[in-house]
Design a protein around this motif. Structure first.
Motif, PDB file in Angstrom:
ATOM      1  N   HIS A 120       0.816  -1.222   0.000  1.00 23.33           N
ATOM      2  CA  HIS A 120       0.000   0.000   0.000  1.00 23.33           C
ATOM      3  C   HIS A 120       0.853   1.277   0.000  1.00 23.33           C
ATOM      4  O   HIS A 120       0.325   2.362  -0.209  1.00 23.33           O
ATOM      5  CB  HIS A 120      -0.937   0.006   1.219  1.00 23.33           C
ATOM      6  CG  HIS A 120      -0.229   0.302   2.512  1.00 23.33           C
ATOM      7  ND1 HIS A 120       0.495  -0.644   3.204  1.00 23.33           N
ATOM      8  CD2 HIS A 120      -0.116   1.452   3.217  1.00 23.33           C
ATOM      9  CE1 HIS A 120       1.015  -0.074   4.293  1.00 23.33           C
ATOM     10  NE2 HIS A 120       0.666   1.183   4.327  1.00 23.33           N
ATOM     11  N   HIS A 173       1.668   6.368   0.657  1.00 20.79           N
ATOM     12  CA  HIS A 173       2.734   7.164   1.263  1.00 20.79           C
ATOM     13  C   HIS A 173       3.683   7.715   0.196  1.00 20.79           C
ATOM     14  O   HIS A 173       4.814   7.232   0.057  1.00 20.79           O
ATOM     15  CB  HIS A 173       3.543   6.308   2.246  1.00 20.79           C
ATOM     16  CG  HIS A 173       2.715   5.607   3.279  1.00 20.79           C
ATOM     17  ND1 HIS A 173       1.819   6.266   4.089  1.00 20.79           N
ATOM     18  CD2 HIS A 173       2.650   4.302   3.633  1.00 20.79           C
ATOM     19  CE1 HIS A 173       1.239   5.384   4.903  1.00 20.79           C
ATOM     20  NE2 HIS A 173       1.717   4.198   4.639  1.00 20.79           N
ATOM     21  N   ASP A 200      -1.723   6.536   7.301  1.00 20.65           N
ATOM     22  CA  ASP A 200      -2.185   5.197   7.681  1.00 20.65           C
ATOM     23  C   ASP A 200      -3.501   5.218   8.469  1.00 20.65           C
ATOM     24  O   ASP A 200      -4.274   4.263   8.398  1.00 20.65           O
ATOM     25  CB  ASP A 200      -1.116   4.474   8.509  1.00 20.65           C
ATOM     26  CG  ASP A 200      -0.071   3.826   7.628  1.00 20.65           C
ATOM     27  OD1 ASP A 200      -0.419   3.393   6.522  1.00 20.65           O
ATOM     28  OD2 ASP A 200       1.092   3.766   8.054  1.00 20.65           O
TER      29      ASP A 200
HETATM   30 FE   LIG Z   1       1.256   2.495   5.777  1.00 16.30          FE
END
Ligand SMILES: [Fe+2]
Length: 317
Positions: A171, A176, A274
């Motif tokens: 992810h 990110h 996150d």
């Molecule tokens: Fe993450």
């Protein structure tokens, strides 16, 4: 052999599951807490003690370290500091009360990391980590970076929803962008050891302030130590209910305030990205949208590994 499958969705949301997890997972083995520089005396924010509670075992450490290089052991006490010590005004009174409290089993590594165990007779520390941990932390000096900032907040996700995300980096590329610019995500690897994992990420030179490869360690079940971008950050993800956690972050840095803020913003950006991802994921788990699925044995190696540890502990008689 078929592909590994995920834990059932019900485990991610259930308060009942958490009760079993406390007894079979959090009450057992060793738990990573923080580098010992977390407990220095006369902290900038005026903090006098650190209160911890990963799950069901509140304990605290008094911030009384004057020279971190002279400390090889840490005393931790069961209970809540506020319940026992708010009335203690002198060091003598404090000492007197502490003597009456039950101590937590603790271990400080030669490099300066504190671990705790709630087992009456804890397993041998090095054996618990398969005699494999020292090779990654033995040559490090975790005392070198002072504590600079602490963050505590609650999030609407269960601890496994969060650890699922920490234990893979598929992810990362799209969630990110800052991290993906500094580290080569295509080469991100998770190596699995005994009750811990090491994450490997090579730098890309895409971010000139990030030039050294990071050291990312995951400690089963819910804590991690992350050295990258010139600083060190740790998290403890403390389950509150089946679908809620208290996130605790400690940030360590040796350098100017300006450089610290740069590191801090870099680390926080990743953490904030996150939160949204995990909370959305938890919403889908809660509404029954997801039941069970397969995991990629290579790209989700870290997830397969820690989920197996959960399964092994939970299903043991
Ligand atoms: Fe993450």
């Amino acid at each position: 052999m078929g592909l590994p499958v995920t834990l059932p969705a019900s485990w991610y949301t259930s308060d009942q599951f958490l009760k079993v997890a406390q007894e079979k997972i959090f009450d057992k083995g060793w738990q990573f807490i923080s580098p010992i520089t977390r407990f220095v005396k006369d902290q900038e924010d005026g903090e006098k003690y650190c209160q911890f509670n990963l799950l069901g075992n509140p304990f605290f450490v008094v911030d009384d370290i004057e020279d971190v290089y002279k400390v090889t052991k840490i005393d931790a006490y069961y209970g809540k500091y506020e319940d026992y010590l708010t009335g203690a005004e002198t060091e003598e009174q404090l000492h007197h009360v502490l003597q009456t409290l039950k101590k937590v089993n603790t271990h400080v590594t030669p490099s300066g990391l504190l671990f705790a165990s709630h087992q009456t007779t804890p397993p041998d520390f090095n054996e618990y980590y398969g005699n494999q941990l020292e090779q990654f932390i033995g040559d490090k000096d975790f005392r070198a970076r002072p504590i600079r900032r602490k963050l505590v907040y609650e999030c609407d996700y269960g601890f496994m929803t969060f650890i699922d995300g920490y234990q893979e980096c598929l992810h990362c590329t799209y969630t990110h962008p800052g991290l993906a610019k500094a580290f080569a995500m295509d080469f991100y690897k998770v190596e699995t050891y005994t009750n811990f994992c090491r994450h490997l990420a090579e730098t890309t030179n895409g971010d000139p302030s990030v030039t050294e490869p990071g050291l990312f360690l995951y400690f089963f079940p819910t804590c991690s130590l992350n050295c990258y971008a010139g600083g060190m950050g740790i998290f403890r993800c403390c389950p509150l209910t089946g679908s809620k956690c208290r996130m605790e972050f400690d940030y360590f840095f040796d350098g100017s305030d300006e450089d610290f803020e740069k590191y801090f913003n870099f680390a926080r950006q990743v953490a904030v990205e996150d939160i949204e991802l995990c909370e959305s994921c938890q919403t889908n788990l809660e509404c029954g949208m997801y039941q069970v699925g397969t995991l990629n044995p290579e790209n989700e190696r870290g997830v397969v590994y820690y989920q197996q540890l959960i399964k092994d502990r939970i299903t043991v008689a």
